[in-house]
Design a protein around this motif. Structure first.
Motif, PDB file in Angstrom:
ATOM      1  N   ILE A  45       0.854  -1.180   0.000  1.00  0.00           N
ATOM      2  CA  ILE A  45       0.000   0.000   0.000  1.00  0.00           C
ATOM      3  C   ILE A  45       0.892   1.234   0.000  1.00  0.00           C
ATOM      4  CG2 ILE A  45      -1.716   1.317   1.321  1.00  0.00           C
ATOM      5  CD1 ILE A  45      -2.630  -1.390   2.526  1.00  0.00           C
ATOM      6  N   LEU A  46       0.659   2.163  -0.908  1.00  0.00           N
ATOM      7  CA  LEU A  46       1.386   3.442  -0.942  1.00  0.00           C
ATOM      8  C   LEU A  46       0.414   4.524  -0.482  1.00  0.00           C
ATOM      9  CD1 LEU A  46       3.846   5.243  -1.826  1.00  0.00           C
ATOM     10  CD2 LEU A  46       2.673   5.475  -4.040  1.00  0.00           C
ATOM     11  N   THR A  47       0.803   5.291   0.556  1.00  0.00           N
ATOM     12  CA  THR A  47      -0.074   6.391   0.975  1.00  0.00           C
ATOM     13  C   THR A  47       0.622   7.732   0.769  1.00  0.00           C
ATOM     14  OG1 THR A  47       0.650   6.378   3.307  1.00  0.00           O
ATOM     15  CG2 THR A  47      -1.192   4.924   2.706  1.00  0.00           C
ATOM     16  N   GLY A  48      -0.208   8.763   0.557  1.00  0.00           N
ATOM     17  CA  GLY A  48       0.278  10.137   0.384  1.00  0.00           C
ATOM     18  C   GLY A  48      -0.528  11.073   1.255  1.00  0.00           C
ATOM     19  N   ALA A  49      -0.280  12.367   1.080  1.00  0.00           N
ATOM     20  CA  ALA A  49      -0.857  13.395   1.955  1.00  0.00           C
ATOM     21  C   ALA A  49      -2.380  13.318   2.031  1.00  0.00           C
ATOM     22  CB  ALA A  49      -0.420  14.776   1.473  1.00  0.00           C
ATOM     23  N   GLY A  50      -3.012  12.788   0.988  1.00  0.00           N
ATOM     24  CA  GLY A  50      -4.479  12.724   0.968  1.00  0.00           C
ATOM     25  C   GLY A  50      -5.058  11.872   2.068  1.00  0.00           C
ATOM     26  N   GLN A  79      -4.877  13.959  14.733  1.00  0.00           N
ATOM     27  CA  GLN A  79      -5.309  12.630  15.192  1.00  0.00           C
ATOM     28  C   GLN A  79      -5.519  11.727  13.976  1.00  0.00           C
ATOM     29  OE1 GLN A  79      -5.329  11.729  18.315  1.00  0.00           O
ATOM     30  NE2 GLN A  79      -4.763  13.822  18.882  1.00  0.00           N
ATOM     31  N   PRO A  80      -5.268  10.407  14.119  1.00  0.00           N
ATOM     32  CA  PRO A  80      -5.559   9.495  12.999  1.00  0.00           C
ATOM     33  C   PRO A  80      -7.042   9.571  12.626  1.00  0.00           C
ATOM     34  CG  PRO A  80      -4.349   8.373  14.766  1.00  0.00           C
ATOM     35  CD  PRO A  80      -4.747   9.714  15.310  1.00  0.00           C
ATOM     36  N   ASN A  81      -7.366   9.302  11.352  1.00  0.00           N
ATOM     37  CA  ASN A  81      -8.775   9.311  10.931  1.00  0.00           C
ATOM     38  C   ASN A  81      -9.177   7.885  10.546  1.00  0.00           C
ATOM     39  OD1 ASN A  81      -8.474   8.849   7.970  1.00  0.00           O
ATOM     40  ND2 ASN A  81      -7.341  10.785   8.039  1.00  0.00           N
ATOM     41  N   PRO A  82     -10.451   7.626  10.196  1.00  0.00           N
ATOM     42  CA  PRO A  82     -10.910   6.247   9.926  1.00  0.00           C
ATOM     43  C   PRO A  82     -10.097   5.519   8.855  1.00  0.00           C
ATOM     44  CG  PRO A  82     -12.790   7.708  10.170  1.00  0.00           C
ATOM     45  CD  PRO A  82     -11.568   8.588  10.192  1.00  0.00           C
ATOM     46  N   ALA A  83      -9.447   6.265   7.952  1.00  0.00           N
ATOM     47  CA  ALA A  83      -8.623   5.591   6.933  1.00  0.00           C
ATOM     48  C   ALA A  83      -7.385   4.966   7.582  1.00  0.00           C
ATOM     49  CB  ALA A  83      -8.214   6.590   5.844  1.00  0.00           C
ATOM     50  N   HIS A  84      -6.732   5.715   8.485  1.00  0.00           N
ATOM     51  CA  HIS A  84      -5.571   5.175   9.204  1.00  0.00           C
ATOM     52  C   HIS A  84      -5.999   3.977  10.053  1.00  0.00           C
ATOM     53  CE1 HIS A  84      -4.340   9.544   8.793  1.00  0.00           C
ATOM     54  NE2 HIS A  84      -3.295   8.945   8.271  1.00  0.00           N
ATOM     55  N   LEU A 138      -7.217   4.607  -4.630  1.00  0.00           N
ATOM     56  CA  LEU A 138      -8.289   5.226  -3.846  1.00  0.00           C
ATOM     57  C   LEU A 138      -7.880   6.682  -3.652  1.00  0.00           C
ATOM     58  CD1 LEU A 138      -8.688   2.479  -1.055  1.00  0.00           C
ATOM     59  CD2 LEU A 138      -9.778   2.538  -3.329  1.00  0.00           C
ATOM     60  N   ASN A 139      -8.629   7.624  -4.235  1.00  0.00           N
ATOM     61  CA  ASN A 139      -8.202   9.020  -4.212  1.00  0.00           C
ATOM     62  C   ASN A 139      -9.408   9.953  -4.354  1.00  0.00           C
ATOM     63  OD1 ASN A 139      -5.574  10.392  -3.974  1.00  0.00           O
ATOM     64  ND2 ASN A 139      -6.193  11.409  -5.878  1.00  0.00           N
ATOM     65  N   LEU A 140      -9.239  11.210  -3.883  1.00  0.00           N
ATOM     66  CA  LEU A 140     -10.384  12.134  -3.960  1.00  0.00           C
ATOM     67  C   LEU A 140     -10.701  12.502  -5.393  1.00  0.00           C
ATOM     68  CD1 LEU A 140     -12.274  13.649  -2.035  1.00  0.00           C
ATOM     69  CD2 LEU A 140     -10.748  15.624  -2.190  1.00  0.00           C
ATOM     70  N   GLU A 141      -9.639  12.570  -6.206  1.00  0.00           N
ATOM     71  CA  GLU A 141      -9.828  12.941  -7.624  1.00  0.00           C
ATOM     72  C   GLU A 141      -8.849  12.130  -8.460  1.00  0.00           C
ATOM     73  OE1 GLU A 141      -8.927  17.107  -7.278  1.00  0.00           O
ATOM     74  OE2 GLU A 141      -6.875  16.689  -6.645  1.00  0.00           O
ATOM     75  N   GLY A 154     -13.176   9.365  -4.041  1.00  0.00           N
ATOM     76  CA  GLY A 154     -13.906   9.752  -2.835  1.00  0.00           C
ATOM     77  C   GLY A 154     -12.919   9.999  -1.710  1.00  0.00           C
ATOM     78  N   PRO A 155     -13.417  10.422  -0.546  1.00  0.00           N
ATOM     79  CA  PRO A 155     -12.532  10.681   0.594  1.00  0.00           C
ATOM     80  C   PRO A 155     -12.002   9.378   1.184  1.00  0.00           C
ATOM     81  CG  PRO A 155     -14.817  11.120   1.186  1.00  0.00           C
ATOM     82  CD  PRO A 155     -14.809  10.766  -0.269  1.00  0.00           C
TER      83      PRO A 155
END
Ligand code: BV8
Length: 235
Positions: A12-17, A70-75, A203-206, A220-221
């Motif tokens: 899994i690669l994550t970025g600022a989003g 704080q971490p959000n539901p994605a984290h 998985l990305n907002l845009e 999506g978010p």
């Protein structure tokens, strides 16, 4: 996404989003400026040599923001996947925040360094650091006033590239979350994954610079898409 039953190894690669909904601004949202300086100028060794105070202030501010976030539901969803997935899993993050870890994820690799770590240019030691560097504190190991943010700047080699490439070569599934695909080598990982016959999901907002490389893109978010996807994979 089709059947998931032949998936063993996931990268899994994550970025600022993925941290945007935790209140940490992304590079795009900042329209790439810090006190009227392009971030690409501040986040470079040349920028640090030219104006160390400006760069130290930039990262002192980022360290404060990370501590207050704080971490959000994605984290949280990725941490759940980390706990329950019995195959190989590696979360390669471009982010310098520690929200993956604070949500409970363990198999995390910070390829661009960490806001809460500092690096001594005199003795090469690295130290966990929550405070500021602007006031020139001495290195806890050697006492030199030579601490810099432990961050991979533009023009510097990202951390643990061999480990990342090895994980991608073994991956059955590569998932990119919350990144614009603007910066290399991270932006090229999806191509390596596809070449290694992994399935690729974004998985990305845009749509991003790399969307055309993915088998599937969901828009999506992250706080909505990531928990949904994790439930799908664990089902
Ligand atoms: C290297 C730490 C070589 C700093 C970072 C010309 C062409 C191609 C490449 C280059 C070139 N010139 C130079 C290069 C190489 C350069 C590069 O790629 N430059 C770019 C600008 C063209 N790369 C490097 O320099 C790298 N090193 O190549 O070394 C080398 C070889 C040998 C020996 C020595 C060296 C090092 C790059 C690392 C730089 N450091 N971060 C800090 O954080 O302060 S980069 C930084 O920006 C991030 O870490 C990330 O990697 C990158 C992009 O950020 P993203 O995470 O994608 O965030 P962004 O804001 O862009 O996008 C957010 C996305 O989220 C958006 O798509 C948005 O839609 C989405 N989103 C928003 N909200 C949500 C959401 N998604 C879901 N839910 C939401 N709620």
């Amino acid at each position: 996404m089709g059947e998931m039953n032949n998936i063993r190894n996931i990268v899994i690669l994550t970025g600022a989003g993925i941290s945007a909904e935790s209140g940490l601004r992304t590079f795009r949202a900042e329209d790439g400026l810090w006190e009227d300086h392009p971030v690409e100028e501040v986040a470079t060794p040349e920028g640090f040599r030219r104006d160390p105070e400006l760069v130290q202030r930039f990262y002192d501010e980022r360290r404060r923001n990370v501590r207050d976030a704080q971490p959000n539901p994605a984290h949280a969803a990725l941490a759940k996947l980390d706990r329950e997935w019995d195959g190989e899993l590696l979360i390669v993050t471009q982010n310098i925040d520690d929200l993956h870890e604070r949500a409970g994820a363990q198999r995390v690799l910070h390829m661009h360094g960490e806001a809460l770590s500092v690096w001594c240019r005199a003795c090469d030691a690295r130290h966990p650091w929550e405070g500021t560097l602007l006031d020139g504190p001495p290195c806890p190991a050697c006492g030199a006033v030579a601490l810099r943010p432990d961050i991979v700047w533009f023009g510097e080699m990202p951390y643990e590239m061999d480990r990342i490439f090895a994980a991608i070569a073994r991956a059955d599934l590569f998932v990119s979350i919350g990144t614009s695909g603007a910066v290399y080598p991270a932006a090229g990982f999806v191509q390596q994954a596809a070449a290694a016959q992994a399935r690729t999901l974004e998985l990305n907002l845009e749509r991003s610079n790399g969307s055309h490389w993915f088998d599937e893109t969901r828009l999506g978010p992250a706080s909505v898409l990531v928990p949904e996807w994790v439930d799908e994979v664990l089902a």
